[in-house]
Design a protein around this motif. Structure first.
Motif, PDB file in Angstrom:
ATOM      1  N   ALA A 349       0.838  -1.238  -0.045  1.00 54.63           N
ATOM      2  CA  ALA A 349      -0.052   0.058   0.054  1.00 54.63           C
ATOM      3  C   ALA A 349       0.876   1.239   0.178  1.00 54.63           C
ATOM      4  CB  ALA A 349      -0.905  -0.114   1.201  1.00 54.63           C
ATOM      5  N   VAL A 350       2.060   1.333   0.800  1.00 57.77           N
ATOM      6  CA  VAL A 350       2.842   2.347   0.842  1.00 57.77           C
ATOM      7  C   VAL A 350       3.449   2.599  -0.439  1.00 57.77           C
ATOM      8  CG1 VAL A 350       5.191   3.202   1.906  1.00 57.77           C
ATOM      9  CG2 VAL A 350       3.249   2.246   3.429  1.00 57.77           C
ATOM     10  N   LEU A 351       4.067   1.666  -1.123  1.00 58.80           N
ATOM     11  CA  LEU A 351       4.539   1.684  -2.469  1.00 58.80           C
ATOM     12  C   LEU A 351       3.673   2.090  -3.599  1.00 58.80           C
ATOM     13  CD1 LEU A 351       6.943  -1.394  -2.593  1.00 58.80           C
ATOM     14  CD2 LEU A 351       7.645   0.801  -2.236  1.00 58.80           C
ATOM     15  N   ASP A 352       2.307   1.632  -3.655  1.00 61.25           N
ATOM     16  CA  ASP A 352       1.405   2.354  -4.386  1.00 61.25           C
ATOM     17  C   ASP A 352       1.087   3.800  -4.210  1.00 61.25           C
ATOM     18  OD1 ASP A 352       0.932  -0.153  -5.314  1.00 61.25           O
ATOM     19  OD2 ASP A 352      -0.576  -0.951  -4.209  1.00 61.25           O
ATOM     20  N   ASP A 353       1.244   4.128  -2.984  1.00 65.97           N
ATOM     21  CA  ASP A 353       0.957   5.433  -2.714  1.00 65.97           C
ATOM     22  C   ASP A 353       2.003   6.424  -3.169  1.00 65.97           C
ATOM     23  OD1 ASP A 353      -1.586   5.077  -1.377  1.00 65.97           O
ATOM     24  OD2 ASP A 353      -0.916   5.038   0.606  1.00 65.97           O
ATOM     25  N   LEU A 354       3.276   5.859  -3.045  1.00 63.78           N
ATOM     26  CA  LEU A 354       4.505   6.427  -3.490  1.00 63.78           C
ATOM     27  C   LEU A 354       4.417   6.623  -5.117  1.00 63.78           C
ATOM     28  CD1 LEU A 354       7.250   7.604  -2.707  1.00 63.78           C
ATOM     29  CD2 LEU A 354       8.242   5.228  -2.806  1.00 63.78           C
ATOM     30  N   ARG A 355       4.018   5.575  -5.681  1.00 63.57           N
ATOM     31  CA  ARG A 355       4.036   5.456  -7.251  1.00 63.57           C
ATOM     32  C   ARG A 355       3.166   6.805  -7.776  1.00 63.57           C
ATOM     33  NH1 ARG A 355       3.780  -0.173  -6.447  1.00 63.57           N
ATOM     34  NH2 ARG A 355       5.980  -1.129  -6.783  1.00 63.57           N
ATOM     35  N   GLU A 356       1.863   6.557  -7.007  1.00 60.87           N
ATOM     36  CA  GLU A 356       0.926   7.586  -7.328  1.00 60.87           C
ATOM     37  C   GLU A 356       1.555   9.232  -6.994  1.00 60.87           C
ATOM     38  OE1 GLU A 356      -3.646   8.963  -6.148  1.00 60.87           O
ATOM     39  OE2 GLU A 356      -2.663   7.250  -5.298  1.00 60.87           O
ATOM     40  N   GLN A 357       2.160   9.344  -6.009  1.00 62.71           N
ATOM     41  CA  GLN A 357       2.552  10.704  -5.679  1.00 62.71           C
ATOM     42  C   GLN A 357       3.915  10.967  -6.877  1.00 62.71           C
ATOM     43  OE1 GLN A 357       0.969  12.762  -3.621  1.00 62.71           O
ATOM     44  NE2 GLN A 357      -0.504  11.035  -3.378  1.00 62.71           N
ATOM     45  N   MET A 358       4.524  10.023  -6.970  1.00 61.88           N
ATOM     46  CA  MET A 358       5.713  10.308  -7.898  1.00 61.88           C
ATOM     47  C   MET A 358       5.120  10.730  -9.311  1.00 61.88           C
ATOM     48  SD  MET A 358       8.490   7.250  -6.774  1.00 61.88           S
ATOM     49  CE  MET A 358       9.409   7.725  -8.275  1.00 61.88           C
ATOM     50  N   GLY A 359       4.027   9.981  -9.694  1.00 61.31           N
ATOM     51  CA  GLY A 359       3.132  10.222 -11.132  1.00 61.31           C
ATOM     52  C   GLY A 359       2.824  11.649 -10.947  1.00 61.31           C
ATOM     53  N   GLU A 360       2.167  12.152  -9.746  1.00 61.95           N
ATOM     54  CA  GLU A 360       1.573  13.502  -9.979  1.00 61.95           C
ATOM     55  C   GLU A 360       2.754  14.393  -9.915  1.00 61.95           C
ATOM     56  OE1 GLU A 360      -0.807  14.204  -6.791  1.00 61.95           O
ATOM     57  OE2 GLU A 360      -2.249  12.499  -7.076  1.00 61.95           O
ATOM     58  N   VAL A 361       3.938  14.222  -9.441  1.00 57.82           N
ATOM     59  CA  VAL A 361       4.967  15.167  -9.724  1.00 57.82           C
ATOM     60  C   VAL A 361       5.241  15.343 -11.038  1.00 57.82           C
ATOM     61  CG1 VAL A 361       7.495  15.548  -8.994  1.00 57.82           C
ATOM     62  CG2 VAL A 361       5.922  14.696  -7.219  1.00 57.82           C
ATOM     63  N   ASP A 362       5.423  13.974 -11.642  1.00 58.03           N
ATOM     64  CA  ASP A 362       5.822  14.316 -13.340  1.00 58.03           C
ATOM     65  C   ASP A 362       4.989  14.982 -14.067  1.00 58.03           C
ATOM     66  OD1 ASP A 362       8.321  12.679 -12.585  1.00 58.03           O
ATOM     67  OD2 ASP A 362       7.143  10.844 -13.156  1.00 58.03           O
ATOM     68  N   GLU A 363       3.450  14.765 -13.683  1.00 59.77           N
ATOM     69  CA  GLU A 363       2.569  15.481 -14.519  1.00 59.77           C
ATOM     70  C   GLU A 363       2.651  17.021 -14.307  1.00 59.77           C
ATOM     71  OE1 GLU A 363      -1.272  14.024 -13.197  1.00 59.77           O
ATOM     72  OE2 GLU A 363      -1.010  11.943 -14.184  1.00 59.77           O
ATOM     73  N   VAL A 364       2.702  17.550 -12.967  1.00 64.87           N
ATOM     74  CA  VAL A 364       3.006  18.747 -12.878  1.00 64.87           C
ATOM     75  C   VAL A 364       4.232  19.223 -13.563  1.00 64.87           C
ATOM     76  CG1 VAL A 364       3.483  20.600 -10.674  1.00 64.87           C
ATOM     77  CG2 VAL A 364       1.786  18.890 -10.576  1.00 64.87           C
ATOM     78  N   GLY A 365       5.495  18.621 -13.542  1.00 66.03           N
ATOM     79  CA  GLY A 365       6.849  19.133 -14.217  1.00 66.03           C
ATOM     80  C   GLY A 365       6.533  19.365 -15.692  1.00 66.03           C
ATOM     81  N   ASN A 366       5.601  18.437 -16.276  1.00 64.39           N
ATOM     82  CA  ASN A 366       5.415  18.508 -17.629  1.00 64.39           C
ATOM     83  C   ASN A 366       4.587  19.865 -17.826  1.00 64.39           C
ATOM     84  OD1 ASN A 366       6.663  16.007 -18.204  1.00 64.39           O
ATOM     85  ND2 ASN A 366       4.805  14.740 -18.068  1.00 64.39           N
TER      86      ASN A 366
END
Length: 459
Positions: A349-366
């Motif tokens: 569960a922690v890893l899933d949340d981590l991947r989700e938050q990392m994806g949001e960071v990439d979207e904001v950067g784009n």
């Protein structure tokens, strides 16, 4: 001069010639008139006596030199007597100060105490109470007497030997290596503590008491001593006593085999000598004794080998106990850490949340990159060409300045040479004609112009 006084004069800077009159004087009035001088004299005497005792230079009634204890009696005064200054007049005051401060402790009191000597310093006890306590343990004397009498423990020396003991036993980590009989302990370790010197009986008792009660690095009973381990109990078990007896017996047998081996060699030499002398009786007697000694030696070796095998098994079993204990503690640690982690589901569960938050960071950067200002590539190229042209212009100007400087240098060199030629006289016709027909270089032409100008000015 006594051995003690000679040691102080040779090894202690406080006992240099300039200080001796003050140290041997009656400096007791300085306690109020000059407290700093009084303290310096008392400190010098205490340090000197402690160091001399540790070196085994203090007088002693024991067959072996005392290193950790000091005997306070007339023999000490006689040993400190100087031909020039006599006996130290304030030595009694020095010793009383040391006793009151807990730097020296009466031997009977030290051995009988149940609490650590660090539990309550003697320095906090009024002198009247301390004096009464000293008299109760056999140390006569008081503030008005010349010197207390009796045997005292020197705390500074105990600290030094305790440090040496810790260094000497630092690598004894296996349970079997940390258990000794009292006799084996003394034979094994005492020579490593004070530069190869042996301890007296009183010193050994004091050291064992100090290391077990005050430093808490030993566990000891009447016959067995164990170097303490935090994971073990603070009492001597039957297993400890058995191991200690086994090790002592092995040491005794080893020593016996060495003696018997030496005896065999001696008898062999005696037999050979008797044969050379043609003494049949002596030769046969020596050979018979040698044979019996060899039989005893073989028996001792066989017994020693059996004991060594038993010791190896005991050591292996002790190591296994220690290993299991470590594994048990490690299991508890892992159980606690796994409980804190919360299991594999929580980690997923922690890893899933981590991947989700990392994806949001990439979207904001784009998104931020897309809304950035547009750059005109043509303007960038034009500015680059302008910078190149300016840099080329600077390089050409630098080259021109460098060439002019070089031409000027060559012209100056040519003028110098012409001047040297003029001093030598007219040039021979052949060489002059050759020089005339030689092609002119820019530098030579410039030199000729300068030369002609010089000639015209001369006319």
């Amino acid at each position: 001069m006594s051995e003690l006084l000679d040691y102080l004069l040779q090894n202690d800077q406080n006992f240099r010639k300039a200080r001796l009159p003050s140290l041997y004087s009656d400096f007791r009035p300085q306690r109020t008139l000059n407290p700093d001088g009084f303290a310096a004299n008392v400190s010098a005497w205490k340090r000197g006596l402690s160091n001399a005792a540790l070196a085994g230079r203090a007088p002693s009634k024991s067959p072996s030199r005392n290193h950790l204890t000091l005997e306070l009696d007339d023999a000490l005064l006689r040993a400190l007597e100087s031909k020039q200054f006599g006996r130290p007049l304030a030595l009694g005051t020095v010793l009383q100060e040391a006793l009151a401060a807990g730097e020296m402790i009466p031997l009977p009191q030290f051995l009988k105490a149940t609490q650590s000597i660090y539990h309550k310093s003697w320095g906090s006890i009024p002198w009247a109470v301390a004096g009464w306590a000293l008299r109760q343990v056999g140390l006569t004397g008081g503030p008005g007497d010349s010197m207390p009498k009796g045997q005292v423990v020197v705390l500074q020396n105990l600290e030094v030997v305790a440090k040496a003991f810790a260094d000497a036993t630092a690598d004894r980590t296996a349970p079997f290596e940390r258990i000794f009989s009292r006799t084996h302990f003394r034979r094994t370790l005492e020579t490593n503590l004070i530069q190869g010197q042996k301890l007296s009986d009183a010193d050994f008792d004091v050291l064992v008491k100090f290391l077990s009660r005050d430093k808490e690095v030993l566990v000891a009973d009447g016959n067995t001593i164990r170097i303490r381990d935090p994971a073990e109990t603070n009492t001597i078990s039957q297993e400890d006593s058995a191991i200690a007896s086994l090790k002592e017996l092995m040491e005794d047998l080893t020593r016996q085999t060495e003696v018997l081996s030496q005896r065999v060699d001696e008898l062999n030499v005696a037999a050979m000598d008797a044969v050379r002398r043609k003494n049949r009786v002596s030769a046969l007697a020596a050979l018979k004794s040698k044979k019996m000694t060899e039989n005893n030696l073989a028996t001792r070796h066989a017994t020693l080998n059996q004991l060594e095998e038993v010791a190896a098994k005991i050591q292996q079993a002790a190591d296994n106990v220690q290993l299991v204990r470590v594994m048990e503690s490690s299991t508890g640690v892992l159980r606690s850490l796994n409980a804190q982690v919360g299991g594999a589901d929580r980690v997923d569960a922690v890893l899933d949340d981590l991947r989700e938050q990392m994806g949001e960071v990439d979207e904001v950067g784009n998104v931020i990159a897309e809304v950035g200002a547009t750059v005109d590539e043509g303007e960038v190229d034009d500015e680059f060409e302008a910078l190149l042209a300016e840099e080329h212009k600077k390089e050409e100007e630098a080259e021109r300045v460098k060439k002019e400087a070089q031409d000027a240098k060559e012209a100056e060199e040519t003028r110098r040479r012409l001047a040297e030629l003029e001093k030598l006289g007219p040039m021979p016709a052949g060489i002059a004609e050759e020089e005339k027909n030689r092609p002119l270089t820019p530098v030579t032409a410039a030199a000729n112009v300068l030369d002609n100008m010089h000639l015209e000015a001369a006319e």
